[in-house]
Design an enzyme around this catalytic site. Sequence first.
Site, PDB file in Angstrom:
ATOM      1  N   LYS A  28       0.835  -1.212   0.000  1.00  0.00           N
ATOM      2  CA  LYS A  28       0.000   0.000   0.000  1.00  0.00           C
ATOM      3  C   LYS A  28       0.869   1.261   0.000  1.00  0.00           C
ATOM      4  O   LYS A  28       0.601   2.201  -0.745  1.00  0.00           O
ATOM      5  CB  LYS A  28      -0.920  -0.035   1.229  1.00  0.00           C
ATOM      6  CG  LYS A  28      -1.867   1.139   1.337  1.00  0.00           C
ATOM      7  CD  LYS A  28      -3.119   0.789   2.127  1.00  0.00           C
ATOM      8  CE  LYS A  28      -2.862   0.634   3.613  1.00  0.00           C
ATOM      9  NZ  LYS A  28      -2.536   1.901   4.290  1.00  0.00           N
ATOM     10  N   SER A  29       1.899   1.274   0.830  1.00  0.00           N
ATOM     11  CA  SER A  29       2.760   2.469   0.913  1.00  0.00           C
ATOM     12  C   SER A  29       3.428   2.761  -0.431  1.00  0.00           C
ATOM     13  O   SER A  29       3.465   3.907  -0.894  1.00  0.00           O
ATOM     14  CB  SER A  29       3.851   2.256   1.971  1.00  0.00           C
ATOM     15  OG  SER A  29       3.272   2.151   3.250  1.00  0.00           O
ATOM     16  N   SER A 174       6.923   9.176  12.262  1.00  0.00           N
ATOM     17  CA  SER A 174       5.866   9.063  11.237  1.00  0.00           C
ATOM     18  C   SER A 174       6.443   9.221   9.842  1.00  0.00           C
ATOM     19  O   SER A 174       6.935  10.298   9.467  1.00  0.00           O
ATOM     20  CB  SER A 174       4.788  10.122  11.467  1.00  0.00           C
ATOM     21  OG  SER A 174       3.927  10.154  10.342  1.00  0.00           O
ATOM     22  N   GLN A 176       4.596   9.234   7.307  1.00  0.00           N
ATOM     23  CA  GLN A 176       3.666  10.101   6.570  1.00  0.00           C
ATOM     24  C   GLN A 176       4.088  11.558   6.698  1.00  0.00           C
ATOM     25  O   GLN A 176       4.076  12.304   5.718  1.00  0.00           O
ATOM     26  CB  GLN A 176       2.242   9.900   7.091  1.00  0.00           C
ATOM     27  CG  GLN A 176       1.713   8.507   6.782  1.00  0.00           C
ATOM     28  CD  GLN A 176       0.323   8.276   7.345  1.00  0.00           C
ATOM     29  OE1 GLN A 176      -0.273   9.141   7.962  1.00  0.00           O
ATOM     30  NE2 GLN A 176      -0.194   7.079   7.130  1.00  0.00           N
ATOM     31  N   ASP A 327       1.874  -1.130  11.921  1.00  0.00           N
ATOM     32  CA  ASP A 327       0.550  -1.585  11.479  1.00  0.00           C
ATOM     33  C   ASP A 327       0.256  -3.034  11.874  1.00  0.00           C
ATOM     34  O   ASP A 327      -0.846  -3.530  11.641  1.00  0.00           O
ATOM     35  CB  ASP A 327       0.432  -1.446   9.955  1.00  0.00           C
ATOM     36  CG  ASP A 327       0.367   0.018   9.531  1.00  0.00           C
ATOM     37  OD1 ASP A 327      -0.072   0.858  10.343  1.00  0.00           O
ATOM     38  OD2 ASP A 327       0.775   0.318   8.391  1.00  0.00           O
ATOM     39  N   LYS A 354      -4.383   5.842  14.687  1.00  0.00           N
ATOM     40  CA  LYS A 354      -4.461   5.219  13.350  1.00  0.00           C
ATOM     41  C   LYS A 354      -5.916   5.281  12.866  1.00  0.00           C
ATOM     42  O   LYS A 354      -6.691   6.098  13.340  1.00  0.00           O
ATOM     43  CB  LYS A 354      -3.941   3.782  13.433  1.00  0.00           C
ATOM     44  CG  LYS A 354      -2.461   3.702  13.772  1.00  0.00           C
ATOM     45  CD  LYS A 354      -1.619   4.261  12.648  1.00  0.00           C
ATOM     46  CE  LYS A 354      -0.146   4.253  12.971  1.00  0.00           C
ATOM     47  NZ  LYS A 354       0.641   4.925  11.931  1.00  0.00           N
ATOM     48  N   ARG A 358      -6.202   1.762  17.955  1.00  0.00           N
ATOM     49  CA  ARG A 358      -6.036   0.311  17.752  1.00  0.00           C
ATOM     50  C   ARG A 358      -5.810  -0.447  19.064  1.00  0.00           C
ATOM     51  O   ARG A 358      -6.129  -1.635  19.149  1.00  0.00           O
ATOM     52  CB  ARG A 358      -4.894   0.043  16.758  1.00  0.00           C
ATOM     53  CG  ARG A 358      -5.326   0.365  15.348  1.00  0.00           C
ATOM     54  CD  ARG A 358      -4.278   0.086  14.307  1.00  0.00           C
ATOM     55  NE  ARG A 358      -4.894   0.155  12.976  1.00  0.00           N
ATOM     56  CZ  ARG A 358      -4.230   0.300  11.848  1.00  0.00           C
ATOM     57  NH1 ARG A 358      -2.908   0.389  11.852  1.00  0.00           N
ATOM     58  NH2 ARG A 358      -4.873   0.343  10.706  1.00  0.00           N
TER      59      ARG A 358
HETATM   60  C1  S3P Z   1       2.523   4.745   6.213  1.00  0.00           C
HETATM   61  C2  S3P Z   1       3.054   5.121   7.411  1.00  0.00           C
HETATM   62  C3  S3P Z   1       2.519   4.689   8.709  1.00  0.00           C
HETATM   63  C4  S3P Z   1       1.553   3.510   8.575  1.00  0.00           C
HETATM   64  C5  S3P Z   1       0.613   3.675   7.411  1.00  0.00           C
HETATM   65  C6  S3P Z   1       1.387   3.804   6.119  1.00  0.00           C
HETATM   66  C7  S3P Z   1       3.131   5.254   4.972  1.00  0.00           C
HETATM   67  O1  S3P Z   1       1.834   5.768   9.307  1.00  0.00           O
HETATM   68  O2  S3P Z   1       0.813   3.337   9.773  1.00  0.00           O
HETATM   69  O3  S3P Z   1      -0.263   2.558   7.310  1.00  0.00           O
HETATM   70  O4  S3P Z   1       2.856   4.699   3.888  1.00  0.00           O
HETATM   71  O5  S3P Z   1       3.909   6.210   5.058  1.00  0.00           O
HETATM   72  P1  S3P Z   1       2.616   6.895  10.158  1.00  0.00           P
HETATM   73  O6  S3P Z   1       3.604   7.493   9.290  1.00  0.00           O
HETATM   74  O7  S3P Z   1       1.564   7.883  10.575  1.00  0.00           O
HETATM   75  O8  S3P Z   1       3.188   6.146  11.332  1.00  0.00           O
END
Ligand code: S3P
Length: 449
Positions: A28-29, A174, A176, A327, A354, A358
């Site tokens: 997914k990422s 993070s 993200q 995750d 999240k 969770r």
């Molecule tokens: C992700 C980062 C993670 C993860 C998410 C996917 C990403 O979140 O929990 O499912 O693709 O960068 P955080 O960066 O908020 O920890």
Amino acid sequence: MSGHGTPIPMISTPCGPLSGVAEVPGDKSISHRSLILGAMAVGETVVTGLLEGEDVLDTAKAMRAFGAEVIRDDDGTWHVHGVGVGGFAEPDQVIDCGNSGTGVRLIMGAAATSPISVTYTGDASLNKRPMARVTDPLALFGCQAVGRSGGRLPMTLVGAAEPVPVRYQVPVPSAQVKSAVLLAGLCAPGQTVVIEKEATRDHTERMLAGFGAEITTEETDEGRVITLTGQPELTPQVIAVPRDPSSAAFPVCAALITPGSDVLVPGIGLNPTRAGLFTTLQEMGADLTYENQREEGGEPVADLRAKYSPDMKGIDVPPARAASMIDEYPVLSVVAANATGVTNMTGVKELRVKESDRIEAMATGLRACGVTVEDGPDWWRVTGQGPGTVSGGATCASHLDHRIAMSFMVLGMSTRQPVRVDDGTPIATSFPIFEPLMAQLGADVRREA
Ligand code: S3P
């Protein structure tokens, strides 16, 4: 199934051995990033193995709204005709990222340093999640955000017309946030620097380098210092997305707790910033091995073989490992409930923000199924009584969270009574083939409506 519609209850009934090959979908990422970086390159990026889950499809839609052409061939190959760094058009519609925190936060970053105004929204889960962690650093570039109180979506971001590069230490572990800042840095002149104390998944850095950006990572006393030179021309790529370790976690953990099982999960991306769960399971005594280890598209990959493991023990999961398995804690708690002894999970407060809280979601459902769980703001602890000891027999709330729904379905494979979830629709956000794939292995997981 759709995460936005009528809830669909699901039931998992204890089953016989799981066996066979589990081909889980693309990461997914990496899928989100392929579409976003493809849209920011000049020319055609070709992507195979893209995760066709709702989260990623929402990102594809968003990239079209910014002016990129995103097309899917009949054979499942995706073609992204990018508009170049700085080429995003102002969308004439609200960008709805559905359930996806990754989608909305990365897209906010990518658009924050262009002279366009963009309004973002999501589903009931996403609209509760904190966005200030992204809009605060984006403000340093000159981007303004106006949202609901508490920094929640829906929210409008007015992009910086004359962005300045930033130096930013990420206050929470993070990927993200790190990625949003790096993507914003693409349109700013000069060098944008992001510092992270704890290593989080590094797909953005790897992929930016692959697209031809000048980016370096240095390990220093401050942490990892990532330096990106802004305003590059990104060169389109051919990307083969590896299969998602976070999705692989479900058939792997199901096999470990279901008597007699032997499951092969091929082609799993084992980037060290993602593989913490598998190390943890091995430390617990799981019969989990890596076969055919190789490198594909710059990422380490292996086939995972998981066999029923009745002798697993509870362990202390090191907090330093949290980011590499963030995750996977929900499904780890299911394994912990079937191991003997206490599994301590600490340094995990990010789990509370999240798609759902969770810790709260899993603790409540596990307790209803007869498992001893204690929790605090930044930790939780599951006491397992050994294989086959969990009673089950409860209906657990999935809280619009795919990983919670799938974790309880895995739990039900080895409980005494079936386990239900009130709503399985969120599973489609990341693992649309979960039910047929599990059924093909021998599980009895089905919708009740
Ligand atoms: C992700 C980062 C993670 C993860 C998410 C996917 C990403 O979140 O929990 O499912 O693709 O960068 P955080 O960066 O908020 O920890």
